[in-house]
Scaffold this motif. Structure first.
Motif, mmCIF file in Angstrom:
data_model
loop_
_atom_site.group_PDB
_atom_site.id
_atom_site.type_symbol
_atom_site.label_atom_id
_atom_site.label_comp_id
_atom_site.label_asym_id
_atom_site.label_seq_id
_atom_site.Cartn_x
_atom_site.Cartn_y
_atom_site.Cartn_z
ATOM 1 N N ARG A 155 0.825 -1.200 0.000
ATOM 2 C CA ARG A 155 0.000 0.000 0.000
ATOM 3 C C ARG A 155 0.864 1.257 0.000
ATOM 4 N N LEU A 198 -7.609 7.347 -3.128
ATOM 5 C CA LEU A 198 -7.838 6.291 -2.134
ATOM 6 C C LEU A 198 -6.568 5.822 -1.397
ATOM 7 N N MET A 247 -5.699 8.314 1.165
ATOM 8 C CA MET A 247 -6.659 8.310 2.275
ATOM 9 C C MET A 247 -6.393 7.109 3.175
ATOM 10 N N LEU A 248 -6.028 5.983 2.557
ATOM 11 C CA LEU A 248 -5.699 4.798 3.366
ATOM 12 C C LEU A 248 -4.464 5.063 4.217
#
Lengths: 334, 471
Positions: free
Chosen positions: A150, A174, A177-178
């Motif tokens: 990630r 995304l 944001m993660l």
């Protein structure tokens, strides 16, 4: 528009830092053409981040990045009685693009997944030269590998990464944001990357409202937005027509090797592979030692931007290189 | 050569050799193919078990509800008419969630074979063969589930029989149905499964690649909201003009009318209100899970509504009828017969049973729908897992996609109920502690049930992520 400059400066900074060290990719390598044994590698990698690879690099006087950005040593992966990987050695250096080719079932996707920490090898080691030190990917737990993917890696697959009901900008934002970014900042950076990839004005479109090529650009932006230094691409042009495929490859190369980042790409397409700095061919889970001249020649014409220039390591370990245009068979692959 | 794809799994690879061999004799061996494709080895057990369980629960509830309703029609007491009317009301209320559940179960059992059926199409099975395989399989699962449901019904009847109606436990015997009714219910469930399978298959038959492309999100017209609000205002005015209610029979009539209007309004406003809620949440979302959930709801507000609409009706009626009960309670405090008192108690019991039954069905359809959704979006989940999206975020998004509309619908319907009942009864009555506490307790248990159903589908996601090569 606050965040956008941030994003560009971030990537610029990273590009510069990669440039600084890129010289080393050309250099200190194991004296012998034979790849190091697993034990040696483990000894090296289990050492602290401060002295990576000293044990296997007698010639290295510990420069800042003596090691490849990402490397796999003696990777073995079996499915039942089938060897998907039967002792593969591979090294990916900063700023280079490596195409992994081979027939269906040759183990190329398994290799990509193993390097990316999506799956773990049964034997062998994967080492990622993270900014804070060397990470032994194969020994991380499920959650840690997920986090590594990630935060440190980017992915562009043929399909399945973009959430269809989200807009382009939301999909790209995304990963940030993660990682805990505020949504506004995340979308600011996402907007910057979409603009870089020629998608300005399409931010609010949902994925279903984009063409295949546009959707792949969104996926590229998504892979880049966290500033990942290694991007993994699995058949990124597999679902595209040839013209779109060329555009998407250009976008992919520009945004990775063009920024000093590395690209590891699995493809069936010779033309796509030809645009990478080098090609690693797999057959039955092993690296095919001699890359045919046909794959070497075009590679030189499509050299990635400054950092390293093309190198043909022939899929082996970190070979000493005199002639950049001559493929040198990797000893361990035989 | 059959040209079977090299990379397919063994059972599929075996299929093509069977198709042409029999084709030569003119007919595809539907039953054999179905059996071959149904082997549990290749598919998650949950995909067979979940629809079967859902069909079993559907059948059992259907039989119990039928049994209970028919019981009142055998009564010959003075107020049997009121009971019969109420039993129809309860049946009507349970129809929506029951149909939703049955449909969801059928859809899952039809959908889970999509990939294989698409493969069958690719290797040359005709649409007819594909349809027959799927219909046969879904129907077989439904029949098995329904038969298990009959057993469940027989097993639970003694427990349900303990519920007091008319002053005494109704007893298991009162709930027992004639054999032909039971058979009809099983046949009905099987038919529902078969029809849903045919409908669910249309997509596969149209496109052998089974590609599902969604171009635009569903739009729900704002006019729905306008009309809905207008009807609520009109109903409020009319009910206001009616003034205080005189007697029990009138209460039932007015409540039934209110119910009809309420159901209409809710169905009209529901999808629109959910889409508004989702839009607001899309804008305000700060976490990935909230954003994904809100976008997921906005993708198809009507589907989000359909899944929880059964609960909307029930919640609405719980407030309206609960108020009726409270109202009757105060009347009873003055002068009323023992019979009236009994009726009041029974109505309250009926409301609670309906609430619980609705929740059980909503929970079941949520579980089944979620399992179908996970299988539908297998490649997306695998992809997101590969890029490092934490499992937690996926679970939270999944949970919110269901729980947010559910909570919203339960609360929203209750509010609509309050608005409509307010002219008839004071706020004090609506909030009468006795009925409210019990109903609130039911809601809490019901929401927990739905949450548990969501949790029950986690193994499906685990399975999907654990076997990424199937993506």
């Amino acid at each position: 528009m606050g965040p956008a400059p941030d994003a560009s400066s971030l990537s610029r900074h990273q590009a510069e830092s990669m440039n600084t060290h890129s010289d080393h990719t050309n250099h200190p390598s194991p004296g012998a053409p034979v790849p190091p044994r697993i034990g040696d590698q483990q000894a090296a990698w289990s050492g602290a981040a401060s002295s990576p690879q000293v044990a296997t690099h007698p010639a290295a006087v510990a420069p800042a990045y003596p090691a490849p950005l990402l490397s796999g040593a003696q990777l073995v992966k079996t499915y039942g009685s089938t060897y998907a990987l039967a002792g593969v050695d591979i090294a990916v250096h900063p700023g280079e693009s490596v195409a992994i080719m081979g027939a269906s079932g040759s183990g190329k996707t398994t290799l990509l997944h193993t390097l990316a920490g999506i799956i773990t090898a049964d034997a062998g080691t994967v080492a990622f030269n993270a900014p804070h030190g060397i990470v032994r990917v194969n020994e991380l737990g499920e959650a840690e590998r997920s986090r590594l993917r990630r935060e440190s890696f980017g992915f562009v697959f043929q399909q399945g990464l973009l959430i269809p009901e989200l807009t382009a900008i939301e999909n790209v934002a995304l990963p940030l944001m993660l990682a805990g970014y505020h949504r506004r900042e995340a979308e600011g950076r996402a907007q910057h990357w979409l603009a870089v990839l020629g998608l300005a004005g399409l931010e609010a479109r949902r994925i279903g409202e984009l063409s295949g090529g546009q959707a792949q650009r969104v996926a590229i932006a998504r892979a880049q937005v966290t500033g990942a230094t290694v991007i993994f691409a699995d058949e990124p042009t597999g679902a595209l027509d040839s013209a779109t495929s060329v555009d998407v490859m250009t976008a992919l190369l520009d945004s990775t090797t063009g920024q000093g980042h590395s690209l590891v790409l699995v493809t069936h397409d010779e033309q796509v592979a030809a645009r990478c700095s080098r090609v690693v061919r797999l057959r039955d889970g092993r690296v095919v030692p001699d890359a045919s001249p046909a794959t070497v020649a075009p590679g030189t014409s499509q050299a990635p931007a400054p950092p390293t220039g093309p190198h043909f390591y022939g899929g082996g370990w970190d070979e000493p290189r005199g002639a950049a245009t001559t493929p040198i068979p990797g000893g361990g692959a035989a | 050569m059959t040209g079977a794809p090299m990379t397919t799994t063994r059972p599929v690879a075996a299929a093509p050799s069977a198709v042409p061999v029999r084709r030569a004799s003119g007919r595809a061996p539907i039953a054999r193919l179905t059996w071959m494709l149904a082997r549990p080895s290749a598919q998650s057990a949950a995909t067979i078990v979940l629809p079967a369980v859902a069909f079993a629960v559907t059948t059992a509830l259907l039989l119990i509800v039928f049994g209970g309703a028919l019981m009142f029609w055998r009564w010959t007491t003075d107020d049997a008419g009121v009971y019969q009317l109420l039993s129809i009301l309860a049946l009507a209320l349970l129809t929506v969630p029951l149909a939703t559940l049955g449909g969801a179960a059928a859809r899952l059992s039809a959908r889970r074979r999509d990939d294989r059926l698409a493969t069958l199409r690719l290797i040359g099975a005709t649409p007819g063969v594909v349809t027959r395989i799927t219909v046969l399989e879904s129907t077989a699962v439904a029949v098995l589930g329904a038969l298990a449901g009959v057993v469940l019904y027989l097993a639970v009847t003694p427990l349900v029989g303990l519920i007091p109606f008319g002053g005494a436990p109704i007893g298991a015997a009162a709930l027992l149905l004639d054999v032909w009714i039971v058979a009809a219910v099983v046949a009905g469930v099987a038919l529902l499964a078969a029809i849903s399978a045919v409908v669910g298959l249309t997509a596969v038959i149209v496109s052998p690649l089974g590609v599902r492309t969604r171009q635009r999100p569903q739009r729900v017209h704002w006019l729905r909201g306008l009309i809905g609000v207008a009807v609520v205002v009109a109903a409020y005015t009319v009910l206001n003009a009616l003034g205080v209610l005189p007697g029990l029979a009138v209460i039932v009539t007015v409540l039934t009318a209110t119910f009809a209007v309420g159901v209409g309004i809710l169905n009209l406003i529901g999808p629109w209100a959910i889409s508004i809620l989702a839009k607001v949440q899309v804008r305000s979302a700060r976490t990935p899970a909230k954003l994904i959930a809100a976008r997921g709801i906005l993708e198809s507000p009507k589907a989000a509504w359909r899944q929880v609409s059964g609960m909307a009706m029930t919640s609405f009626v719980a407030v309206v009828a609960g108020t009726g009960v409270a109202f009757a309670d105060t009347m009873a405090a003055g002068d009323s017969t023992a019979q009236d008192l009994l009726l009041i108690t029974d109505v309250r019991t009926g409301i609670l049973i309906t609430l619980v039954a609705s929740f059980v069905m909503v929970a079941c359809s949520v579980g089944v729908n979620q399992a179908a959704t996970i299988l539908d979006r297998r490649d997306l989940y695998v992809g997101l897992d590969r890029v490092g999206m934490p499992r937690q975020v996926m679970e939270r998004a999944r949970s919110r996609t269901t729980m947010v509309p559910l909570l919203f619908v339960v609360i929203g319907s209750a509010v609509v109920g309050v608005v409509l009942v307010l002219p008839l009864a004071g706020l004090a009555l609506i909030l009468a502690p006795l009925s409210m506490l019990v109903i609130a307790g039911c809601f809490a248990v019901g929401l927990l049930l739905v949450w548990a159903a969501l949790a029950a589908t986690r193994p499906v996601l685990t399975r999907v992520l654990g076997e990424p090569e199937r993506a």
